[in-house]
Scaffold this motif. Sequence first.
Motif, PDB file in Angstrom:
ATOM      1  N   VAL A 184       0.855  -1.181   0.000  1.00 27.49           N
ATOM      2  CA  VAL A 184       0.000   0.000   0.000  1.00 27.49           C
ATOM      3  C   VAL A 184       0.893   1.234   0.000  1.00 27.49           C
ATOM      4  O   VAL A 184       1.863   1.306   0.764  1.00 27.49           O
ATOM      5  CB  VAL A 184      -0.919   0.029   1.238  1.00 27.49           C
ATOM      6  CG1 VAL A 184      -1.646   1.359   1.358  1.00 27.49           C
ATOM      7  CG2 VAL A 184      -1.917  -1.120   1.191  1.00 27.49           C
ATOM      8  N   SER A 185       0.556   2.198  -0.838  1.00 24.24           N
ATOM      9  CA  SER A 185       1.336   3.428  -0.891  1.00 24.24           C
ATOM     10  C   SER A 185       0.387   4.615  -1.013  1.00 24.24           C
ATOM     11  O   SER A 185      -0.563   4.577  -1.799  1.00 24.24           O
ATOM     12  CB  SER A 185       2.296   3.409  -2.085  1.00 24.24           C
ATOM     13  OG  SER A 185       3.035   4.602  -2.160  1.00 24.24           O
ATOM     14  N   VAL A 186       0.631   5.649  -0.215  1.00 29.89           N
ATOM     15  CA  VAL A 186      -0.174   6.868  -0.240  1.00 29.89           C
ATOM     16  C   VAL A 186       0.688   7.999  -0.798  1.00 29.89           C
ATOM     17  O   VAL A 186       1.803   8.215  -0.301  1.00 29.89           O
ATOM     18  CB  VAL A 186      -0.673   7.237   1.170  1.00 29.89           C
ATOM     19  CG1 VAL A 186      -1.522   8.503   1.121  1.00 29.89           C
ATOM     20  CG2 VAL A 186      -1.471   6.086   1.771  1.00 29.89           C
ATOM     21  N   PRO A 187       0.217   8.723  -1.806  1.00 27.99           N
ATOM     22  CA  PRO A 187       1.018   9.832  -2.352  1.00 27.99           C
ATOM     23  C   PRO A 187       1.353  10.855  -1.265  1.00 27.99           C
ATOM     24  O   PRO A 187       0.493  11.268  -0.491  1.00 27.99           O
ATOM     25  CB  PRO A 187       0.103  10.443  -3.417  1.00 27.99           C
ATOM     26  CG  PRO A 187      -0.856   9.345  -3.777  1.00 27.99           C
ATOM     27  CD  PRO A 187      -1.059   8.546  -2.519  1.00 27.99           C
ATOM     28  N   LEU A 188       2.613  11.253  -1.219  1.00 26.73           N
ATOM     29  CA  LEU A 188       3.044  12.182  -0.178  1.00 26.73           C
ATOM     30  C   LEU A 188       2.443  13.571  -0.340  1.00 26.73           C
ATOM     31  O   LEU A 188       2.417  14.352   0.614  1.00 26.73           O
ATOM     32  CB  LEU A 188       4.573  12.273  -0.177  1.00 26.73           C
ATOM     33  CG  LEU A 188       5.312  10.982   0.187  1.00 26.73           C
ATOM     34  CD1 LEU A 188       6.812  11.185   0.061  1.00 26.73           C
ATOM     35  CD2 LEU A 188       4.946  10.531   1.588  1.00 26.73           C
ATOM     36  N   ASP A 189       1.944  13.886  -1.540  1.00 29.30           N
ATOM     37  CA  ASP A 189       1.340  15.203  -1.759  1.00 29.30           C
ATOM     38  C   ASP A 189      -0.178  15.161  -1.626  1.00 29.30           C
ATOM     39  O   ASP A 189      -0.866  16.113  -2.015  1.00 29.30           O
ATOM     40  CB  ASP A 189       1.733  15.746  -3.128  1.00 29.30           C
ATOM     41  CG  ASP A 189       1.291  14.837  -4.282  1.00 29.30           C
ATOM     42  OD1 ASP A 189       0.750  13.735  -4.010  1.00 29.30           O
ATOM     43  OD2 ASP A 189       1.490  15.227  -5.457  1.00 29.30           O
TER      44      ASP A 189
END
Length: 460
Positions: free
Chosen positions: A373-378
């Motif tokens: 799972v990855s969430v955009p840092l922006d």
Amino acid sequence: MSQLDKVLDHIDANLDASLERLFAFLRIASISTDPAHAQDCRRAAEHVKAELDGLGFAAEVHATPGHPVVLGHQQGEGKPSVLFYGHYDVQPVDPLDLWTNPPFEPRIETLADGSKVIRARGAADDKGQILTFLEAVRAWKAVTGDLPVNVSVLIEGEEEVGSVNLPAFVDANLDRLRADAVLVCDTNQWDADTPAITTGLRGLVHDEIIIRTADRDLHSGLFGGAAQNAIQVLAGVIAALRDGEGRITIPGFYDGVPEIPEEVREQWRGLGLDARTFLGPVGLSEPAGEKDRYVIEQIQSRPAFDINGIIGGYTGEGSKTVIPAQARAKITFRLVGEQNPVKVRDAFRAYVRSLIPADASVTFGAGDGAGAVSVPLDSPLLAKAAGALRDEWNKPPVTIGGGGSIPIIATFQNRLGATPLLVGFGLEDDRIHSPNEKYSLTNFHKGTRSWARILQALAE
């Protein structure tokens, strides 16, 4: 005084009542992996439904082929929608004799440094974390009669056994689960004083290698030196899966593994997590992963391979001079980025088959998994949550990766198209999955206040 200030004051004034509700939840021995506790799991689901009913939610307990799922909604017009996810099931308590108090008799305990903790199985994983959110909802309802955002709550009973029945439930209820964000409180802070937002979770593949040689165990005096030994074959396979630099040797394994942005790496360097601080408290000293990576990278942004158990030969008291005809190992991979669980599993199996010598054969177990799972840092969602956490803790949260896996989060992200927001208030030394699990009383209190702030921030 603003509405938010009144909500926070209500949380402070009603902390004892919140703890009573948490303790009632913790007394339920909802161990999902043990069939003897199936009724306890059902009781826990009914308990959650009753809590949601009391908060004005339209809540239901849904049967699955395993343990029940609880789903509740509180909806209005013209507001953002969030889905909160947690799990009521807990790990087994073995070994019981290492607990200083019965695991399902919660109590407040004062530690040597004067801090207070809630001691019980499930205190941090995940009942205490669930209650931080529900108590924030309770405070908003008590003060204003409403919530800043529309809220759905999904609490399952099989997270500790892989959430095997939840994906099918999600697929069958997509329209009821649609939300702008999925809120998860099943992760940790950076430390006792520093909040954290987890922007990545490693994926997971687990499999089992079964090596067979002769048609029966052999006498090591008669056959030793001539016959293949299943354990030795297995040991050779395991040794070949990693090189001297700590890299995994499976062809194509690192396909889809990203490099973290340099600004994130710089932030991580400044956190002071090294071999001494991370491994020292558990009696270790040298990192075992890729030698050209920091410890924090090894556990948060790089894939990993581990042997979880080996079974074979004679393991009873005394000696039995046999050459084992069968040996097996349970293994797991932690995945990052775009690594595909099916491709990793298939490449692993192909590589293992290439290592099997004559007079030996290999088969494999079920072998399933889930992606990372990855969430955009922006993401604007992160910015709103970060501001709310900064206001509560008087310091900005750290953005970190999570070394563990919550497989269903990838399902939410892929099927619902919703951004996950993982904000937890656990600590590394909370002893989850171990005897004497605990949850900081301060973190329970400030976690509740944090969610109250986050709900307000998400509405703005």
